[in-house]
Design a protein around this motif. Structure first.
Motif, PDB file in Angstrom:
ATOM      1  N   ARG A  32     -52.224  33.166 -99.584  1.00 39.32           N
ATOM      2  CA  ARG A  32     -51.087  32.630-100.343  1.00 39.32           C
ATOM      3  C   ARG A  32     -49.798  33.383-100.017  1.00 39.32           C
ATOM      4  N   LYS A  33     -49.897  34.686 -99.803  1.00 35.07           N
ATOM      5  CA  LYS A  33     -48.713  35.493 -99.552  1.00 35.07           C
ATOM      6  C   LYS A  33     -48.174  35.346 -98.125  1.00 35.07           C
ATOM      7  N   HIS A  34     -49.059  35.253 -97.137  1.00 32.92           N
ATOM      8  CA  HIS A  34     -48.630  35.332 -95.739  1.00 32.92           C
ATOM      9  C   HIS A  34     -48.752  34.053 -94.924  1.00 32.92           C
ATOM     10  N   ALA A  35     -49.563  33.101 -95.348  1.00 35.90           N
ATOM     11  CA  ALA A  35     -49.803  31.920 -94.519  1.00 35.90           C
ATOM     12  C   ALA A  35     -48.998  30.724 -95.017  1.00 35.90           C
ATOM     13  N   GLY A  36     -48.448  29.990 -94.077  1.00 40.30           N
ATOM     14  CA  GLY A  36     -47.754  28.760 -94.417  1.00 40.30           C
ATOM     15  C   GLY A  36     -48.716  27.585 -94.532  1.00 40.30           C
ATOM     16  N   GLY A  37     -49.929  27.773 -94.057  1.00 43.21           N
ATOM     17  CA  GLY A  37     -50.943  26.729 -94.082  1.00 43.21           C
ATOM     18  C   GLY A  37     -52.178  27.207 -93.353  1.00 43.21           C
ATOM     19  N   PRO A  38     -53.214  26.372 -93.297  1.00 49.50           N
ATOM     20  CA  PRO A  38     -54.473  26.801 -92.686  1.00 49.50           C
ATOM     21  C   PRO A  38     -54.354  27.158 -91.212  1.00 49.50           C
ATOM     22  N   GLY A  39     -53.368  26.634 -90.518  1.00 48.52           N
ATOM     23  CA  GLY A  39     -53.165  26.966 -89.113  1.00 48.52           C
ATOM     24  C   GLY A  39     -52.656  28.382 -88.893  1.00 48.52           C
ATOM     25  N   ASP A  40     -52.315  29.079 -89.981  1.00 49.37           N
ATOM     26  CA  ASP A  40     -51.848  30.461 -89.888  1.00 49.37           C
ATOM     27  C   ASP A  40     -52.965  31.465 -90.163  1.00 49.37           C
ATOM     28  N   LEU A  41     -54.162  30.998 -90.442  1.00 48.40           N
ATOM     29  CA  LEU A  41     -55.288  31.882 -90.743  1.00 48.40           C
ATOM     30  C   LEU A  41     -56.328  31.787 -89.631  1.00 48.40           C
ATOM     31  N   VAL A  42     -56.644  32.919 -89.036  1.00 47.78           N
ATOM     32  CA  VAL A  42     -57.687  32.993 -88.012  1.00 47.78           C
ATOM     33  C   VAL A  42     -58.840  33.806 -88.592  1.00 47.78           C
ATOM     34  N   VAL A  43     -60.021  33.218 -88.605  1.00 50.33           N
ATOM     35  CA  VAL A  43     -61.207  33.866 -89.168  1.00 50.33           C
ATOM     36  C   VAL A  43     -62.206  34.127 -88.048  1.00 50.33           C
ATOM     37  N   LEU A  44     -62.641  35.347 -87.941  1.00 55.28           N
ATOM     38  CA  LEU A  44     -63.697  35.719 -86.999  1.00 55.28           C
ATOM     39  C   LEU A  44     -65.013  35.700 -87.757  1.00 55.28           C
ATOM     40  N   HIS A  45     -66.003  35.000 -87.214  1.00 54.60           N
ATOM     41  CA  HIS A  45     -67.297  34.964 -87.893  1.00 54.60           C
ATOM     42  C   HIS A  45     -68.437  34.832 -86.901  1.00 54.60           C
ATOM     43  N   ALA A  54     -71.661  34.885 -76.985  1.00 56.21           N
ATOM     44  CA  ALA A  54     -70.719  33.806 -76.683  1.00 56.21           C
ATOM     45  C   ALA A  54     -69.548  33.860 -77.660  1.00 56.21           C
ATOM     46  N   VAL A  55     -68.353  33.560 -77.170  1.00 51.68           N
ATOM     47  CA  VAL A  55     -67.159  33.501 -78.012  1.00 51.68           C
ATOM     48  C   VAL A  55     -66.535  32.127 -77.818  1.00 51.68           C
ATOM     49  N   ARG A  56     -66.342  31.412 -78.912  1.00 55.54           N
ATOM     50  CA  ARG A  56     -65.736  30.075 -78.871  1.00 55.54           C
ATOM     51  C   ARG A  56     -64.676  29.989 -79.954  1.00 55.54           C
ATOM     52  N   LEU A  57     -63.662  29.176 -79.727  1.00 48.61           N
ATOM     53  CA  LEU A  57     -62.620  28.939 -80.707  1.00 48.61           C
ATOM     54  C   LEU A  57     -62.755  27.531 -81.250  1.00 48.61           C
ATOM     55  N   ASP A  80     -59.759  24.023 -92.971  1.00 50.72           N
ATOM     56  CA  ASP A  80     -59.017  23.702 -91.753  1.00 50.72           C
ATOM     57  C   ASP A  80     -58.400  24.915 -91.068  1.00 50.72           C
ATOM     58  N   PHE A  81     -58.830  26.120 -91.445  1.00 55.14           N
ATOM     59  CA  PHE A  81     -58.327  27.325 -90.798  1.00 55.14           C
ATOM     60  C   PHE A  81     -58.898  27.434 -89.387  1.00 55.14           C
ATOM     61  N   LEU A  82     -58.319  28.326 -88.607  1.00 54.68           N
ATOM     62  CA  LEU A  82     -58.725  28.538 -87.218  1.00 54.68           C
ATOM     63  C   LEU A  82     -59.884  29.522 -87.182  1.00 54.68           C
ATOM     64  N   ARG A  83     -60.768  29.353 -86.201  1.00 52.79           N
ATOM     65  CA  ARG A  83     -61.970  30.183 -86.153  1.00 52.79           C
ATOM     66  C   ARG A  83     -62.216  30.751 -84.770  1.00 52.79           C
ATOM     67  N   ILE A  84     -62.652  31.997 -84.772  1.00 54.06           N
ATOM     68  CA  ILE A  84     -63.194  32.622 -83.574  1.00 54.06           C
ATOM     69  C   ILE A  84     -64.666  32.830 -83.893  1.00 54.06           C
ATOM     70  N   ARG A  85     -65.513  32.101 -83.202  1.00 57.65           N
ATOM     71  CA  ARG A  85     -66.952  32.132 -83.456  1.00 57.65           C
ATOM     72  C   ARG A  85     -67.620  33.069 -82.448  1.00 57.65           C
ATOM     73  N   VAL A  86     -68.413  33.996 -82.946  1.00 54.56           N
ATOM     74  CA  VAL A  86     -69.119  34.942 -82.089  1.00 54.56           C
ATOM     75  C   VAL A  86     -70.611  34.664 -82.215  1.00 54.56           C
ATOM     76  N   GLY A  87     -71.228  34.310 -81.094  1.00 57.89           N
ATOM     77  CA  GLY A  87     -72.642  33.963 -81.099  1.00 57.89           C
ATOM     78  C   GLY A  87     -73.546  35.149 -81.363  1.00 57.89           C
ATOM     79  N   ILE A  88     -74.493  34.932 -82.262  1.00 56.07           N
ATOM     80  CA  ILE A  88     -75.518  35.947 -82.519  1.00 56.07           C
ATOM     81  C   ILE A  88     -76.900  35.406 -82.175  1.00 56.07           C
ATOM     82  N   GLY A  89     -76.971  34.138 -81.780  1.00 56.44           N
ATOM     83  CA  GLY A  89     -78.247  33.546 -81.409  1.00 56.44           C
ATOM     84  C   GLY A  89     -79.136  33.304 -82.612  1.00 56.44           C
ATOM     85  N   ARG A  90     -80.223  32.624 -82.354  1.00 54.34           N
ATOM     86  CA  ARG A  90     -81.208  32.321 -83.397  1.00 54.34           C
ATOM     87  C   ARG A  90     -82.180  33.481 -83.547  1.00 54.34           C
TER      88      ARG A  90
END
Length: 187
Positions: A32-45, A54-57, A80-90
């Protein structure tokens, strides 16, 4: 939490210290304080559906049963935020996925995990410098090339990330195998 500049853009870095299933509580006020919308948030998970390292966006999407993403969606009112996905496999056969994500990686996989975290930091820097769409094209194409040639994830001098696993979660993001009927999209 910290602030910095990448490519002339001001960025805020945060690493929640809540349990992962409460990530939304930690992120909501910053959002709420720093983002103008979901496109301003990048989440690494972490992502069980990607191979180890593997790394995918990805832009937006469902939570795929990931409790941290579910918490963010609930508290922010959007996924609708942005994501950096890090593969951990099954997990191996017979291992509960919830236990798998909370257990440190096997010693023989540690290098791949470390390289993936470093690559995720570089991906974040590319997002700040190039914009999300160009960074996504670059990183997802690089991932396809790596999988074709069976290369390890790219080594990187590392960078910072906006959102990373909290200390209290065991260093991993809690994720359940089962998906709720209203949340079946893969992340």
């Amino acid at each position: 939490m910290g602030t910095g500049e990448i490519g002339g853009r001001q960025v805020v870095f945060a690493k929640p210290v809540t349990f992962m299933n409460l990530s939304g509580d930690a992120v909501a006020a910053l959002y709420r304080k720093h983002a103008g919308g979901p496109g301003d948030l990048v989440v690494l998970h972490d992502d069980l559906d990607l191979p180890v390292g593997a790394v995918r966006l990805k832009r937006g999407g469902g939570t795929g049963g990931h409790n941290g993403l579910r918490s963010l969606k609930e508290r922010l009112g959007t996924a609708d935020f942005l994501r950096i996905r890090v593969g951990i496999g099954r997990p191996p056969a017979g291992v509960d996925p919830a236990d798998y994500v909370l257990t440190p990686p096997a010693p023989e996989l540690r290098g791949a995990f470390d390289a993936a975290v470093a690559a995720a930091g570089e991906a974040f820097a590319d997002i700040a410098r190039l914009g999300f769409d160009k960074a996504m094209t670059r990183w997802n194409a690089k991932a396809r090339e790596d999988s074709k040639s069976c290369k390890a994830p790219p080594e990187s001098p590392a960078g910072n990330i906006l959102l990373a696993p909290g200390k209290m979660s065991g260093g991993s993001i809690s994720r359940k195998e089962a998906r709720s009927p209203d949340d079946t999209e893969e992340v």
